[in-house]
Write an enzyme that holds these catalytic residues in place. Structure first.
Site, PDB file in Angstrom:
ATOM      1  N   PHE A  44       7.948  27.591  73.116  1.00  0.00           N
ATOM      2  CA  PHE A  44       6.720  26.787  73.090  1.00  0.00           C
ATOM      3  C   PHE A  44       5.629  27.564  73.816  1.00  0.00           C
ATOM      4  CE2 PHE A  44       3.449  23.911  74.467  1.00  0.00           C
ATOM      5  CZ  PHE A  44       3.225  23.172  73.321  1.00  0.00           C
ATOM      6  N   ASP A  57       5.307  34.119  79.642  1.00  0.00           N
ATOM      7  CA  ASP A  57       4.531  32.885  79.648  1.00  0.00           C
ATOM      8  C   ASP A  57       5.119  31.987  80.737  1.00  0.00           C
ATOM      9  OD1 ASP A  57       3.489  30.359  79.274  1.00  0.00           O
ATOM     10  OD2 ASP A  57       3.692  30.358  77.092  1.00  0.00           O
ATOM     11  N   LYS A  71      -1.605  25.303  83.395  1.00  0.00           N
ATOM     12  CA  LYS A  71      -1.116  24.054  83.976  1.00  0.00           C
ATOM     13  C   LYS A  71      -1.397  23.925  85.481  1.00  0.00           C
ATOM     14  CE  LYS A  71       1.656  22.587  80.199  1.00  0.00           C
ATOM     15  NZ  LYS A  71       2.535  23.275  79.270  1.00  0.00           N
TER      16      LYS A  71
HETATM   17  C1  PLP Z   1       2.019  23.820  78.013  1.00  0.00           C
HETATM   18  C2  PLP Z   1       2.400  25.185  77.632  1.00  0.00           C
HETATM   19  C3  PLP Z   1       1.534  26.009  76.886  1.00  0.00           C
HETATM   20  C4  PLP Z   1       0.220  25.517  76.326  1.00  0.00           C
HETATM   21  O1  PLP Z   1      -0.689  25.106  77.305  1.00  0.00           O
HETATM   22  P1  PLP Z   1      -1.935  24.183  76.893  1.00  0.00           P
HETATM   23  O2  PLP Z   1      -2.742  24.087  78.145  1.00  0.00           O
HETATM   24  O3  PLP Z   1      -1.383  22.864  76.445  1.00  0.00           O
HETATM   25  O4  PLP Z   1      -2.645  24.890  75.791  1.00  0.00           O
HETATM   26  C5  PLP Z   1       1.934  27.292  76.621  1.00  0.00           C
HETATM   27  N1  PLP Z   1       3.115  27.772  77.072  1.00  0.00           N
HETATM   28  C6  PLP Z   1       3.980  27.013  77.780  1.00  0.00           C
HETATM   29  C7  PLP Z   1       5.241  27.600  78.253  1.00  0.00           C
HETATM   30  C8  PLP Z   1       3.656  25.692  78.071  1.00  0.00           C
HETATM   31  O5  PLP Z   1       4.519  24.916  78.739  1.00  0.00           O
END
Ligand code: PLP
Length: 403
Positions: free
Chosen positions: A142, A227, A256
């Site tokens: 994700f 990420d 986040k």
């Molecule tokens: C939440 C998330 C994203 C996307 O972040 P947004 O601020 O919703 O665009 C990307 N990578 C990971 C691992 C995430 O948990």
């Protein structure tokens, strides 16, 4: 639910897109690990907005920084310099042990930034033929919701009827070193991974996997980009999840919790030779790196250190994990986690994830299932032992009531 809350929800649905299916609770106030609904009922937030609220709701220091900066200067765009972005970027470089940082707003934007940097680096440094750059990603990843990013998702719900998608991504099983080694071609510029997969259900790869991946990347002159939007900034009991192994990524993506629970703030950090591929006009963001975000982001990072939130995550996480693992109840099939990031698999023949979350709501616990079979326990990192004990009691009572 009262009829007042029912009508608030009905009215919301009459004007909103239906891209979420929220639990039936209307929240109006938050403080620390707690939130309150419009009826004054209190809940313990075991979701923390997918780690965006790692500092807890309305953290006083972060709200103070927000207010003070809001009275001074908020947004001037990157067409000019502002006087407080440097300190934020400096801090990002220092904590990631990387040379340069580029500020964005949402996580997906920072992932897109990383993809652009990796591809251009591939053309310039590796002489990959035009438009042939490949990036290796993992199954069940994700990384966000843009069309490029969902193009390399393996989740049909996220992809269905949103194509056509961008090419240039190879998907390999998560946690499989061999698969990465075999997927690398002369056109591979990067491997993009979550060190622990969050949305997939808090999936922890085998020990040593990331270290091996890093060495395969190095041998093949391929960038390792992590990420850590959800896993980073203390969530797993270390500053970054990759610190559970001895690796240094070439690029790192944060979001986040970087916004301290009050603003969307994200960033991509990388070595100088990678970040240097960006030249004036090649990439940008109207709001990225604005003064308000810089003040909040820096305060969010400093607060992690000053309040020892990372070690609290390690200690409280271990305590919560052990307590959950010792619960004997046939609904629970597996409990796994690292730091304050715990996935509880349930027997969906007994109850769906959704139904269990609705049930927990009545016991004052807010959380959300992922893929129906995993319940996530990811409270703010400020949580105390007393609050965890309260949550454990509520959770145990709640699942016992189901039998
Ligand atoms: C939440 C998330 C994203 C996307 O972040 P947004 O601020 O919703 O665009 C990307 N990578 C990971 C691992 C995430 O948990």
């Amino acid at each position: 639910m009262t009829s007042e809350q029912q009508s608030l929800i009905a009215e919301f649905s009459s004007v909103s897109a239906q891209n979420y299916n929220p639990l039936p609770v209307v929240l109006t106030k938050g403080k620390g690990v707690w939130v309150w609904d419009t009826q004054g009922n209190r809940y313990l937030d075991f979701m923390s907005a997918y780690s965006a609220v790692s500092h807890g709701h309305c953290h006083p220091k972060i709200v103070k920084a927000l207010k003070e900066q809001a009275d001074k200067l908020c947004v001037v765009s990157r067409a000019f310099y502002n006087d407080n972005l440097t300190a934020f970027l400096k801090k990002l470089c220092q904590i990631s042990n990387l040379d340069r940082a580029i500020p964005m707003n949402t996580g997906a934007e920072a992932v897109e930034t990383a993809i652009k940097a990796a591809r251009r680096w591939g053309y310039q440094a590796k002489k990959i033929p035009p438009n042939k750059a490949e990036i290796i990603v993992a199954e069940n990843n994700f990384h966000g919701r843009t069309t490029t990013i969902i193009g390399f998702s393996t989740d049909d719900k996220s992809r269905k009827e949103f194509g056509p998608f961008a090419s240039g991504f190879q998907i390999v099983p998560f946690g499989d070193t061999q698969a990465i080694a075999e997927a690398i071609t002369p056109n591979t510029c990067a491997v993009l991974l979550e060190p622990i997969q969050g949305e997939a259900g808090i999936i922890i790869p085998p020990d040593g996997w990331l270290t091996e991946v890093a060495s395969i990347c190095k041998q093949n002159n391929v960038l390792l980009i992590l990420d850590e939007i959800q896993s980073g900034l203390g969530r797993t009991g270390k500053l970054f999840a990759y610190m559970h192994e001895s690796v240094q990524p070439d690029g790192l993506i944060l979001g986040k919790a970087l916004g301290g629970g009050v603003l969307p703030i994200s960033a991509f950090m990388a070595r100088k030779d990678i970040m240097d591929v960006f030249t004036p006009g090649s990439h940008g963001s109207t709001f990225g790196g604005n003064s308000l975000a810089a003040a909040v982001g820096l305060t969010a990072l400093n607060t992690l250190e000053v309040e020892n939130l990372i070690s609290n995550s390690a200690v409280m996480g271990q305590y919560l994990l052990q307590a959950l693992q010792s619960i004997s109840n046939s609904i629970i099939t597996e409990v796994r986690g690292r730091g304050l990031w715990i996935g509880i698999d349930i027997d969906t023949a007994k109850i769906s994830g959704r139904k269990l979350c609705e049930h927990l709501l009545a016991y004052g616990m807010l959380t959300k299932e992922t893929h129906n079979r995993t319940i996530r326990f990811a409270p703010p990192l400020i949580i105390t032992k007393k609050e965890i004990d309260w949550a454990l009691k509520q959770f145990t009572d709640a699942i016992e009531a189901l039998l």
